[in-house]
Write a protein that holds these residues in place. Structure first.
Motif, PDB file in Angstrom:
ATOM      1  N   LYS A  75      -7.346  13.637  13.383  1.00 38.68           N
ATOM      2  CA  LYS A  75      -8.197  14.035  14.508  1.00 38.68           C
ATOM      3  C   LYS A  75      -9.693  14.116  14.223  1.00 38.68           C
ATOM      4  N   TYR A  76     -10.098  14.435  13.006  1.00 35.21           N
ATOM      5  CA  TYR A  76     -11.486  14.841  12.796  1.00 35.21           C
ATOM      6  C   TYR A  76     -12.291  13.999  11.810  1.00 35.21           C
ATOM      7  N   ALA A  77     -11.633  13.291  10.893  1.00 40.50           N
ATOM      8  CA  ALA A  77     -12.353  12.609   9.819  1.00 40.50           C
ATOM      9  C   ALA A  77     -11.520  11.433   9.329  1.00 40.50           C
ATOM     10  N   ASP A  78     -12.128  10.609   8.514  1.00 41.91           N
ATOM     11  CA  ASP A  78     -11.387   9.573   7.799  1.00 41.91           C
ATOM     12  C   ASP A  78     -11.109  10.082   6.389  1.00 41.91           C
ATOM     13  N   VAL A  79      -9.853  10.117   6.004  1.00 41.76           N
ATOM     14  CA  VAL A  79      -9.486  10.419   4.623  1.00 41.76           C
ATOM     15  C   VAL A  79      -9.393   9.093   3.879  1.00 41.76           C
ATOM     16  N   VAL A  80     -10.258   8.903   2.893  1.00 42.99           N
ATOM     17  CA  VAL A  80     -10.416   7.595   2.265  1.00 42.99           C
ATOM     18  C   VAL A  80     -10.336   7.753   0.749  1.00 42.99           C
ATOM     19  N   LYS A  81      -9.684   6.804   0.102  1.00 40.84           N
ATOM     20  CA  LYS A  81      -9.578   6.817  -1.356  1.00 40.84           C
ATOM     21  C   LYS A  81     -10.961   6.618  -1.994  1.00 40.84           C
ATOM     22  N   LEU A  82     -11.115   7.211  -3.164  1.00 40.69           N
ATOM     23  CA  LEU A  82     -12.394   7.170  -3.875  1.00 40.69           C
ATOM     24  C   LEU A  82     -12.879   5.749  -4.096  1.00 40.69           C
ATOM     25  N   ASP A  83     -12.011   4.826  -4.527  1.00 38.85           N
ATOM     26  CA  ASP A  83     -12.453   3.463  -4.837  1.00 38.85           C
ATOM     27  C   ASP A  83     -13.082   2.788  -3.620  1.00 38.85           C
ATOM     28  N   GLU A  84     -12.511   3.016  -2.443  1.00 35.92           N
ATOM     29  CA  GLU A  84     -13.082   2.421  -1.233  1.00 35.92           C
ATOM     30  C   GLU A  84     -14.434   3.047  -0.910  1.00 35.92           C
ATOM     31  N   VAL A  85     -14.552   4.345  -1.104  1.00 33.85           N
ATOM     32  CA  VAL A  85     -15.836   5.011  -0.855  1.00 33.85           C
ATOM     33  C   VAL A  85     -16.895   4.491  -1.814  1.00 33.85           C
ATOM     34  N   MET A 139       0.842  -1.190   0.000  1.00 30.49           N
ATOM     35  CA  MET A 139       0.000   0.000   0.000  1.00 30.49           C
ATOM     36  C   MET A 139       0.882   1.247   0.000  1.00 30.49           C
ATOM     37  N   SER A 140       0.567   2.203  -0.857  1.00 33.77           N
ATOM     38  CA  SER A 140       1.364   3.422  -0.946  1.00 33.77           C
ATOM     39  C   SER A 140       1.161   4.284   0.299  1.00 33.77           C
ATOM     40  N   GLU A 141       2.180   5.087   0.620  1.00 35.13           N
ATOM     41  CA  GLU A 141       2.094   5.968   1.771  1.00 35.13           C
ATOM     42  C   GLU A 141       1.078   7.075   1.516  1.00 35.13           C
ATOM     43  N   PRO A 142       0.456   7.575   2.575  1.00 31.94           N
ATOM     44  CA  PRO A 142      -0.448   8.709   2.414  1.00 31.94           C
ATOM     45  C   PRO A 142       0.271   9.898   1.779  1.00 31.94           C
ATOM     46  N   ILE A 143      -0.455  10.722   1.065  1.00 32.51           N
ATOM     47  CA  ILE A 143       0.108  11.850   0.338  1.00 32.51           C
ATOM     48  C   ILE A 143       0.868  12.800   1.248  1.00 32.51           C
ATOM     49  N   TRP A 144       0.470  12.846   2.521  1.00 26.19           N
ATOM     50  CA  TRP A 144       1.086  13.816   3.420  1.00 26.19           C
ATOM     51  C   TRP A 144       2.437  13.354   3.977  1.00 26.19           C
ATOM     52  N   HIS A 145       2.768  12.090   3.838  1.00 27.99           N
ATOM     53  CA  HIS A 145       4.010  11.592   4.423  1.00 27.99           C
ATOM     54  C   HIS A 145       5.248  12.293   3.867  1.00 27.99           C
ATOM     55  N   GLN A 146       5.181  12.741   2.622  1.00 26.62           N
ATOM     56  CA  GLN A 146       6.336  13.407   2.020  1.00 26.62           C
ATOM     57  C   GLN A 146       6.648  14.737   2.690  1.00 26.62           C
ATOM     58  N   PHE A 147       5.677  15.283   3.418  1.00 25.20           N
ATOM     59  CA  PHE A 147       5.875  16.567   4.076  1.00 25.20           C
ATOM     60  C   PHE A 147       6.197  16.422   5.565  1.00 25.20           C
ATOM     61  N   LEU A 148       6.163  15.205   6.094  1.00 21.34           N
ATOM     62  CA  LEU A 148       6.380  14.995   7.517  1.00 21.34           C
ATOM     63  C   LEU A 148       7.811  14.566   7.808  1.00 21.34           C
ATOM     64  N   THR A 149       8.337  15.000   8.934  1.00 21.32           N
ATOM     65  CA  THR A 149       9.622  14.493   9.409  1.00 21.32           C
ATOM     66  C   THR A 149       9.402  13.127  10.042  1.00 21.32           C
ATOM     67  N   GLU A 150      10.481  12.396  10.251  1.00 25.81           N
ATOM     68  CA  GLU A 150      10.377  11.104  10.935  1.00 25.81           C
ATOM     69  C   GLU A 150       9.831  11.298  12.352  1.00 25.81           C
ATOM     70  N   ARG A 151      10.214  12.405  12.985  1.00 23.31           N
ATOM     71  CA  ARG A 151       9.665  12.716  14.312  1.00 23.31           C
ATOM     72  C   ARG A 151       8.148  12.849  14.260  1.00 23.31           C
ATOM     73  N   ASP A 152       7.652  13.597  13.267  1.00 22.95           N
ATOM     74  CA  ASP A 152       6.204  13.797  13.147  1.00 22.95           C
ATOM     75  C   ASP A 152       5.481  12.460  12.981  1.00 22.95           C
ATOM     76  N   LYS A 153       6.010  11.599  12.129  1.00 26.16           N
ATOM     77  CA  LYS A 153       5.380  10.299  11.892  1.00 26.16           C
ATOM     78  C   LYS A 153       5.307   9.487  13.187  1.00 26.16           C
TER      79      LYS A 153
END
Length: 255
Positions: A216-226, A1-15
């Protein structure tokens, strides 16, 4: 499974903070979802697909080509939802021609008084793009602030429908979509944010706000799963109007 789109912007600490803090658990879909399409209008999409730096020459709020990729995803979601009889609710903006009611919008953007019209149709910028335009049974809500809930009758419509959740799409991820998702969370409405159906003019803002919303607030889900979830729902969950009686009255749009 590919990493979430936001992982490229996070430091290892953030993850590690998100993982160890328990953030980002899946809450799951609701049982009676409504589809909410936030501000997919010419102002935020432009009147044709083109690179954002070209589009914003005419449409200062445009998200450029990303908007039109989002429109294609929303179109697929709407087709699946309507096949199951799910309610569809749209929002768009409304503003006085003299800009008196701009309020805070006038404080942070030097181009706030601009008004554009679509070249082909002459429609104003608050017009929802026809590629996913409302149908007679749909609800259209006019708003002046980021959240679809603020100063509108959205909550009363969800109560009338008996909807317990929303499938959220639209623009911008960091602005009106985020504000709507946070307000839905604040009223205990489950929110699934359809990743490909949301867009922003800033790639970094899009990714980081998806990260924060999913944490914190919602599920971010890929279109195919929705789409698979929508297809699994029983038909006839909602008693929708047959002749457009449920559509909100259209106010005079600014010129």
């Amino acid at each position: 499974m590919s990493e979430p789109i936001w992982h490229q912007f996070l430091t290892e600490r953030d993850k590690q903070v998100f993982d160890n803090g328990g953030f980002g658990s899946r809450q799951g879909f609701g049982k009676r979802p409504a589809i909410l399409v936030v501000d997919v209008n010419y102002n935020f999409c432009g009147d044709r697909p083109e690179p954002i730096l070209e589009s914003i020459k005419r449409w200062r709020n445009s998200c450029g080509e990303e908007a039109w990729a989002g429109i294609a995803a929303i179109k697929r979601l709407l087709a699946a939802g309507r096949a199951k009889g799910l309610p569809v609710i749209y929002t768009t903006g409304i503003r006085r021609a003299d800009n008196w009611d701009a309020g805070g919008w006038a404080w942070k953007n030097k181009r706030t008084t601009e008004r554009q019209k679509a070249q082909a149709s002459g429609e104003n910028g608050d017009t929802i793009v026809p590629e996913i335009g409302p149908q007679p049974q749909d609800v259209v809500i006019y708003k002046q602030k980021p959240s679809a809930f603020f100063g509108t009758n959205l909550m009363s419509y969800l109560m009338l429908l008996g909807a317990d959740s929303i499938l959220l799409t639209g623009s911008t991820t960091s602005g009106c979509v985020r504000a709507t998702a946070v307000d839905a969370f604040s009223t205990n409405i489950k929110t699934t944010l359809v990743e490909e159906g949301c867009f922003d003019r800033s790639q970094a803002s899009h990714a980081i706000n998806l990260c924060d919303l999913h944490a914190k607030y919602a599920d971010v889900v890929k279109l195919d799963e929705v789409l698979e979830f929508v297809k699994s729902l029983p038909s006839g969950l909602f008693d929708l109007p047959k002749h457009g009686a449920f559509e909100a009255p259209k106010l005079a749009a600014s010129k």
